[in-house]
Design an enzyme around this catalytic site. Structure first.
Site, PDB file in Angstrom:
ATOM      1  N   HIS A  37      54.081  26.104  13.767  1.00 17.37           N
ATOM      2  CA  HIS A  37      55.423  26.392  13.240  1.00 17.37           C
ATOM      3  C   HIS A  37      56.464  26.149  14.335  1.00 17.37           C
ATOM      4  O   HIS A  37      57.515  25.567  14.097  1.00 17.37           O
ATOM      5  CB  HIS A  37      55.536  27.862  12.800  1.00 17.37           C
ATOM      6  N   GLN A 153      51.310  18.269   0.372  1.00 17.16           N
ATOM      7  CA  GLN A 153      52.584  18.980   0.202  1.00 17.16           C
ATOM      8  C   GLN A 153      53.740  18.139   0.745  1.00 17.16           C
ATOM      9  O   GLN A 153      54.778  17.975   0.088  1.00 17.16           O
ATOM     10  CB  GLN A 153      52.491  20.315   0.941  1.00 17.16           C
TER      11      GLN A 153
HETATM   12  P1  AMP Z   1      53.311  27.752   6.121  1.00 17.48           P
HETATM   13  O1  AMP Z   1      53.979  28.899   6.806  1.00 17.48           O
HETATM   14  O2  AMP Z   1      51.820  27.751   6.246  1.00 17.48           O
HETATM   15  O3  AMP Z   1      53.816  27.556   4.709  1.00 17.48           O
HETATM   16  O4  AMP Z   1      53.747  26.446   6.914  1.00 17.48           O
HETATM   17  C1  AMP Z   1      55.091  26.141   7.163  1.00 17.48           C
HETATM   18  C2  AMP Z   1      55.170  24.734   7.673  1.00 17.48           C
HETATM   19  O5  AMP Z   1      54.393  24.602   8.861  1.00 17.48           O
HETATM   20  C3  AMP Z   1      54.613  23.698   6.669  1.00 17.48           C
HETATM   21  O6  AMP Z   1      55.429  22.547   6.705  1.00 17.48           O
HETATM   22  C4  AMP Z   1      53.239  23.418   7.225  1.00 17.48           C
HETATM   23  O7  AMP Z   1      52.767  22.116   6.891  1.00 17.48           O
HETATM   24  C5  AMP Z   1      53.503  23.527   8.715  1.00 17.48           C
HETATM   25  N1  AMP Z   1      52.232  23.786   9.417  1.00 17.48           N
HETATM   26  C6  AMP Z   1      51.415  24.857   9.289  1.00 17.48           C
HETATM   27  N2  AMP Z   1      50.323  24.715  10.065  1.00 17.48           N
HETATM   28  C7  AMP Z   1      50.448  23.517  10.689  1.00 17.48           C
HETATM   29  C8  AMP Z   1      49.649  22.790  11.627  1.00 17.48           C
HETATM   30  N3  AMP Z   1      48.506  23.262  12.092  1.00 17.48           N
HETATM   31  N4  AMP Z   1      50.122  21.593  12.064  1.00 17.48           N
HETATM   32  C9  AMP Z   1      51.300  21.100  11.624  1.00 17.48           C
HETATM   33  N5  AMP Z   1      52.088  21.738  10.735  1.00 17.48           N
HETATM   34  C10 AMP Z   1      51.675  22.928  10.277  1.00 17.48           C
END
Ligand code: AMP
Length: 253
Positions: A37, A153
């Site tokens: 994040h 997504q």
């Molecule tokens: P989330 O809080 O899981 O909904 O993620 C918020 C954003 O962070 C989304 O755009 C996810 O794709 C991105 N994200 C979460 N984990 C990762 C990761 N390991 N690598 C890259 N982006 C991530």
């Protein structure tokens, strides 16, 4: 960093910034923040005058009520991490404010959203697209940042923005892993110490060059419950259950 609950206040502030010609980067999240994040935030801070992060655990994208109940929450450390990363605004709206229509209106994509993660999670991407559309409209961001861990997504959001003539540029950010190879995820916090040690074998297996059938067999014998594994667009996509967590990953072949 200004922390805002009210969507009206948020809209007022960002209208003003737009009038004044400021560029705004938006990073939507569901909280329980980790290094990936913060790397998205880093891209936004570098590219824009102002960076806005939203923390909203969006109930309409959870098809499994237990997954929603168990979703980790680490508010104080989230705020500290965002402050340290140079974020200007944090939005944490209430469900009632975000869904004034109680989800009477939703945004549906009818092809790709039924594949990969959408097969076993009906309605998941309707919830994702709907909430992201709301966030893009209420912020009018110059750019919005999404991670390639959630590859499907990202593609769906990018296509949605094009389809509906949304002015925000949708920016992909690379998948960030732990040293062990495990893709960073808020759901990793749901794993026990033993599961956390085993979890990197998911990435190791899908990177092994074996056939999909062999990978499935190997993951099952390692105690993962495979949701899906699929070769597509020169990549291998997968989702598995380990303990209480559903983990996803994708690797280039
Ligand atoms: P989330 O809080 O899981 O909904 O993620 C918020 C954003 O962070 C989304 O755009 C996810 O794709 C991105 N994200 C979460 N984990 C990762 C990761 N390991 N690598 C890259 N982006 C991530």
């Amino acid at each position: 960093m200004k922390i805002i609950k009210s969507i009206e206040e948020w809209r007022y502030i960002f209208k003003k910034h737009k009038t004044n010609g400021k560029t705004v980067g938006l990073v939507p999240t569901m909280g329980a923040l980790h290094g990936a994040h913060i790397s998205l935030v880093g891209h936004s801070v570098k590219d824009n005058d102002l960076t806005a992060v939203s923390i909203f655990v969006n109930p309409t994208q959870f098809n499994n009520p237990d997954d929603l109940t168990n979703y980790p929450e680490t508010w104080e450390s989230d705020v500290a991490k965002l402050e340290a990363a140079g974020v200007d605004y944090l939005l944490y709206p209430a469900y009632e404010d975000m869904y004034r229509d109680n989800y009477r209106y939703k945004l549906i994509e009818t092809e790709y959203s039924g594949d990969l993660c959408g097969t076993a999670r009906p309605g998941h991407f309707d919830g994702v697209l709907t909430v992201v559309m709301k966030l893009l409209n209420m912020t009018k961001a110059t750019k919005a940042y999404f991670g390639e861990k959630d590859w499907q997504q990202f593609q769906l959001i990018k296509d949605m923005a094009e389809t509906f003539f949304i002015d925000t540029e949708i920016i992909p950010c690379p998948l960030i892993r732990e040293k062990s190879g495990l893709a960073m995820s808020s759901r990793n916090k749901m794993l026990t110490t033993e599961e956390l040690e085993r979890a990197p074998l998911f990435n190791k297996t899908i990177s092994s060059g074996k056939t999909i059938a062999e990978m499935k067999e190997e993951l099952t014998s390692l105690g993962f419950k495979v949701d899906y594994l699929k070769k597509k667009e020169g990549r291998i996509f997968g989702a598995v259950f380990l303990g209480k967590a559903r983990l996803i990953d994708n690797v280039k072949i």
